[in-house]
Design an enzyme around this catalytic site. Sequence first.
Site, mmCIF file in Angstrom:
data_model
loop_
_atom_site.group_PDB
_atom_site.id
_atom_site.type_symbol
_atom_site.label_atom_id
_atom_site.label_comp_id
_atom_site.label_asym_id
_atom_site.label_seq_id
_atom_site.Cartn_x
_atom_site.Cartn_y
_atom_site.Cartn_z
ATOM 1 N N GLY A 23 129.507 -9.483 5.874
ATOM 2 C CA GLY A 23 128.887 -8.749 6.968
ATOM 3 C C GLY A 23 128.830 -9.567 8.238
ATOM 4 C CG HIS A 24 132.276 -11.967 9.764
ATOM 5 N ND1 HIS A 24 132.936 -10.972 9.059
ATOM 6 C CD2 HIS A 24 133.116 -12.352 10.756
ATOM 7 C CE1 HIS A 24 134.124 -10.786 9.595
ATOM 8 N NE2 HIS A 24 134.256 -11.602 10.619
ATOM 9 N NE ARG A 25 134.534 -9.543 13.735
ATOM 10 C CZ ARG A 25 135.600 -8.815 14.052
ATOM 11 N NH1 ARG A 25 135.455 -7.536 14.332
ATOM 12 N NH2 ARG A 25 136.802 -9.366 14.105
ATOM 13 C CG LEU A 27 121.058 -7.775 14.211
ATOM 14 C CD1 LEU A 27 121.167 -8.156 15.678
ATOM 15 C CD2 LEU A 27 119.890 -6.812 13.986
ATOM 16 C CB VAL A 28 121.836 -10.120 9.633
ATOM 17 C CG1 VAL A 28 121.520 -11.345 8.794
ATOM 18 C CG2 VAL A 28 120.571 -9.323 9.909
ATOM 19 C CB SER A 120 114.807 -4.688 4.447
ATOM 20 O OG SER A 120 113.877 -3.972 5.226
ATOM 21 C CB SER A 121 109.670 -6.291 5.551
ATOM 22 O OG SER A 121 109.989 -5.439 6.638
ATOM 23 C CB CYS A 122 111.694 -1.190 3.982
ATOM 24 S SG CYS A 122 113.321 -1.296 3.230
ATOM 25 C CE1 TYR A 149 119.221 -1.115 3.693
ATOM 26 C CE2 TYR A 149 116.893 -1.595 4.021
ATOM 27 C CZ TYR A 149 118.219 -1.953 4.141
ATOM 28 O OH TYR A 149 118.550 -3.167 4.708
ATOM 29 C CE LYS A 153 119.672 -4.375 1.733
ATOM 30 N NZ LYS A 153 120.823 -5.303 1.720
ATOM 31 C CG ASN A 178 110.494 -4.237 11.677
ATOM 32 O OD1 ASN A 178 111.058 -3.280 11.187
ATOM 33 N ND2 ASN A 178 109.194 -4.469 11.497
ATOM 34 C CG LEU A 179 115.909 -8.996 11.219
ATOM 35 C CD1 LEU A 179 117.156 -9.110 10.352
ATOM 36 C CD2 LEU A 179 115.309 -10.376 11.503
ATOM 37 C CG HIS A 192 116.230 -0.659 12.455
ATOM 38 N ND1 HIS A 192 117.472 -1.166 12.179
ATOM 39 C CD2 HIS A 192 115.678 -0.338 11.250
ATOM 40 C CE1 HIS A 192 117.664 -1.161 10.865
ATOM 41 N NE2 HIS A 192 116.602 -0.667 10.282
ATOM 42 C CD1 TRP A 215 111.131 10.795 17.899
ATOM 43 C CD2 TRP A 215 111.203 10.460 15.681
ATOM 44 N NE1 TRP A 215 112.127 11.585 17.397
ATOM 45 C CE2 TRP A 215 112.195 11.407 16.033
ATOM 46 C CE3 TRP A 215 111.062 10.100 14.351
ATOM 47 C CZ2 TRP A 215 113.043 11.990 15.095
ATOM 48 C CZ3 TRP A 215 111.903 10.672 13.411
ATOM 49 C CH2 TRP A 215 112.876 11.619 13.779
#
Length: 325
Positions: A23-25, A27-28, A120-122, A149, A153, A178-179, A192, A215
Amino acid sequence: MSAESVDFTAGPLDRDATFYVAGHRGLVGSAIWRHLESLGFTGLVGRTSAELDLKDRAAVAAFLAETKPRYVVLAAAKVGGILANDTYPVDFLTDNLQIQVNVMDAAVDAGVERLMFLGSSCIYPKFAEQPIREDSLLTGHLEPTNDAYAIAKIAGIMHVQSVRRQYGLPWISAMPTNLYGPGDNFSPKGSHVLPALIRRYDEAVQNGASTVENWGTGAPRREFLHVDDLAAAVLHLMEHHDGPAQVNVGTGTDVTIKEIAETIASVVGFEGETKWDSSKPDGTPQKLLDVTKLADAGWTSQIGLEDGLRSTIEWYRENSAHLRE
């Protein structure tokens, strides 16, 4: 599977070893790649989704068998905000499960010494005691808008723990809050909350709009971590931490959605009125991570929220013409 037990010794990773960033492209992944590159890692390996579909089990196995990385960060995932998660739960469940299982099974076969799985924190219960400790996992009901999701995880965490038990490999998991940052998804339907707000307020300024509608009520509290901070935390944990339980990665502080909206409005120069549509879901009322374990491992966040927002907004404005819709 042919993995052999590896004893973990804390200390710097080999800067010349083959290091696959899945996943190098994204965000993370792109932030982790930049961080590793800046520190002199010379064996970085990455493949775009067009070059390697991580949902293709045979292709993933062949790739890892050929490259034989010593280290892997599994940052590849299908991600999105409340709307996307609530609308396409099957996609978020199956895509993420396939990616995780394929990469981790192939990594075991390839003898990957050190793997970091990012979640993820979710994953934590909707009404978990705040701040959320790692041992809150599986103690209550999930937030229904992104439960599919979250389950994927959680399965990834269990996969890492299972590999540790069955094969003795010192793999670890980290759960970021959250990032945000350069490379984020600013799509109106897939983003997000923070990038969605940045785009909404910036477009209001560009279009001369007098109002912006968001929202929910603005009351939920959220913790935000700059993705460059996460990248630094990932490497720190890979070099200094070992254990089966996931590690929370965050700042240890939070703000309301209304406060973050006001800050973004100020930074982009929006002087109009903000309205809140309370008929839309708020999501989890609060999601603040307990980062005691991370601090005990010797790492704390360095990038303040307003400074991080300014640099992210600058990046967005420089790249908005080329971002996905």
